[in-house]
Design a protein around this motif. Structure first.
Motif, PDB file in Angstrom:
ATOM      1  N   GLU A 123      41.938  41.372  46.895  1.00  0.00           N
ATOM      2  CA  GLU A 123      41.894  41.696  45.472  1.00  0.00           C
ATOM      3  C   GLU A 123      43.233  41.396  44.796  1.00  0.00           C
ATOM      4  OE1 GLU A 123      39.151  44.387  47.772  1.00  0.00           O
ATOM      5  OE2 GLU A 123      41.263  43.820  47.880  1.00  0.00           O
ATOM      6  N   TYR A 147      39.049  43.420  41.900  1.00  0.00           N
ATOM      7  CA  TYR A 147      38.723  42.140  41.286  1.00  0.00           C
ATOM      8  C   TYR A 147      39.489  41.044  42.016  1.00  0.00           C
ATOM      9  CZ  TYR A 147      36.681  44.410  37.153  1.00  0.00           C
ATOM     10  OH  TYR A 147      35.889  45.149  36.304  1.00  0.00           O
ATOM     11  N   SER A 149      39.810  38.098  40.503  1.00  0.00           N
ATOM     12  CA  SER A 149      40.194  37.194  39.420  1.00  0.00           C
ATOM     13  C   SER A 149      41.389  37.710  38.634  1.00  0.00           C
ATOM     14  CB  SER A 149      39.006  36.996  38.473  1.00  0.00           C
ATOM     15  OG  SER A 149      38.441  38.250  38.095  1.00  0.00           O
ATOM     16  N   GLY A 153      40.578  38.428  34.808  1.00  0.00           N
ATOM     17  CA  GLY A 153      39.180  38.729  35.057  1.00  0.00           C
ATOM     18  C   GLY A 153      38.815  40.158  34.707  1.00  0.00           C
ATOM     19  N   LEU A 154      39.724  41.084  35.043  1.00  0.00           N
ATOM     20  CA  LEU A 154      39.472  42.489  34.723  1.00  0.00           C
ATOM     21  C   LEU A 154      39.415  42.700  33.217  1.00  0.00           C
ATOM     22  CD1 LEU A 154      41.136  45.522  36.443  1.00  0.00           C
ATOM     23  CD2 LEU A 154      41.045  45.422  33.969  1.00  0.00           C
ATOM     24  N   ASP A 157      36.332  41.275  31.520  1.00  0.00           N
ATOM     25  CA  ASP A 157      35.143  42.041  31.873  1.00  0.00           C
ATOM     26  C   ASP A 157      34.899  43.184  30.883  1.00  0.00           C
ATOM     27  OD1 ASP A 157      32.944  42.313  33.597  1.00  0.00           O
ATOM     28  OD2 ASP A 157      33.915  43.938  34.686  1.00  0.00           O
TER      29      ASP A 157
END
Length: 430
Positions: A123, A147, A149, A153-154, A157
């Motif tokens: 992660e 995550y 990414s 990414g978080l 989201d």
């Protein structure tokens, strides 16, 4: 949770080769942010409501912490959840040991909750916990969602728009523009050819809709770390062309002193008599020179020369906001050079037992940080960073240079000699 305000501390053990870690918070309404302003992190350190603030990092004897201050009483009623996240910069959480998040009462330091993350692997971002409303009260819940990414990414989201490099787009062939009225076909009249001169009906177009407001600029997640091999950076290339540039200096006291020595943004040696002073030598393009420092109450000014301001002298560390040194980048063209340095006013004979991290945070750009090398000489003054005017842009140069004053020579005069400022110095008090 009975506390009206809490401090969220993210901590981890530091080790060679391990990535840096950053804390962040997202203020949610029904699972999403309302807009990008609901994201609090190192590049956007304060929520508009003032309810959540990113306080920054501190080194401890065994590791590092990154903290957020949350004033629960000031959180807007529509916000139902505050997500507490961590992201790894330069590696995965599998290489980070001792990762935890804990919540303490801001008024007395009492620990309210703690969650230790022990099973991370690949992660690069984690939701460690969240504060949420239930029946009118705030509660804490551990989460531990990972995550792969990263922070990007978080954040996306939960509805954050992130500044990404633009991909080239394929353009379609341009179609020729058709006129509103095609030429009339000649018609035959009694054996003669003539053009039809009848006036065609004019088309009626509805009024143009009002222009849509410009979309807000997406948040930027980039950071810059200066090293010996890459010691300088252009502020303009990082987006720091206007607004305020805030300088933060954070100290770890290694041996002789208990607690923290922290200037500009956090408490300084709360349980000791260590007093560090952040200062700046400046030279303007019109030739004027001077110093901004607490000594002699030379706090400077932001809206007129020297366009550098020290907001106070925190001698005890009791004030949570500490001291702040700010440079007005709207007047950067009037600054020829600025040398930021720190002196020991009292409480220690040298920097030998101290370790520091320097952060320069432009209002409209990526933060720039670097660590100081360990001090191995009896130094009481350290040059931190040199800002130099380069064609209207300011270049930040990592100095990290410990100087040893000669007997009877002040730290200020020592730094002046080393950098050729050529000023006359007289004793001062504060």
């Amino acid at each position: 949770m009975t506390a009206q305000a809490v401090r969220v501390e993210l901590g981890w053990h530091t080790s060679p080769g391990a990535p840096d870690v950053d804390g962040s918070a997202l203020l949610l309404v029904s699972g999403k942010v309302r807009d990008d302003a609901d994201f609090v992190f190192y590049n956007q350190p304060s929520h508009a409501s003032g309810a959540v603030r990113h306080e920054g990092k501190r080194s401890t004897g065994t590791g590092t912490t990154d903290s957020l201050a949350v004033d629960l009483a000031r959180i807007e009623p529509v916000i139902d959840r505050v997500v507490l996240a961590a992201s790894a910069d330069g590696g995965t959480f599998g290489r980070v040991s001792g990762l935890y998040v804990r919540v303490t009462d801001a008024s007395n330091g009492r620990e309210i909750a703690r969650f230790d993350s022990t099973d991370a692997t690949v992660e690069t971002a984690f939701i460690l916990g969240e504060l949420y409303r239930r029946q009118g009260a705030w509660k804490f819940r551990a989460v531990g969602q990972g995550y792969g990414s990263g922070l990007e990414g978080l954040a996306t989201d939960f509805g954050i728009s992130v500044d990404e490099p633009q991909r080239p787009q394929q353009t379609q062939p341009t179609q020729p523009t058709q006129p509103y009225h095609q030429p009339q076909t000649p018609q035959q009249y009694q054996g003669a050819t003539r053009a039809d001169h009848r006036t065609p009906a004019q088309p009626v177009f509805p009024p143009a809709p009002p222009a849509a407001p410009p979309a807000p600029a997406p948040v930027r997640l980039t950071k810059v770390t200066l090293t010996k091999d890459a010691p300088s950076v252009s502020l303009a290339k990082q987006g720091g062309t206007s607004g305020a540039l805030r300088v933060n200096l954070n100290w770890e006291v290694r041996k002789q002193f208990k607690g923290w020595g922290s200037k500009l943004g956090r408490a300084v040696a709360q349980h000791s008599d260590l007093d560090l002073d952040l200062c700046a030598l400046y030279e303007l393009t019109d030739g004027r020179k001077g110093v901004v420092q607490a000594l002699g109450n030379a706090f400077g000014a932001l809206q007129h020369p020297p366009y550098i301001h020290l907001d106070g002298d925190d001698r005890t560390g009791a004030v949570a906001t500490g001291e702040n040194l700010t440079v007005n980048l709207d007047h950067k063209s009037e600054l020829r050079r600025v040398l930021i340095f720190v002196t020991i006013y009292e409480g220690a004979r040298s920097f030998a037992d101290l370790h520091a991290t320097v952060t320069l945070q432009p209002q409209h750009g990526a933060p720039i940080d670097f660590s100081l090398d360990e001090c191995t000489v009896p130094s009481t003054v350290c040059a931190l960073a040199l800002l130099t005017n380069d064609g209207g842009d300011l270049t930040v140069q990592r100095e990290a240079r410990y100087l040893v004053p000669e007997r009877g020579v002040s730290p200020q005069r020592t730094i002046d000699y080393a950098y050729g400022w050529g000023m006359n110095w007289t004793p001062g008090r504060k």
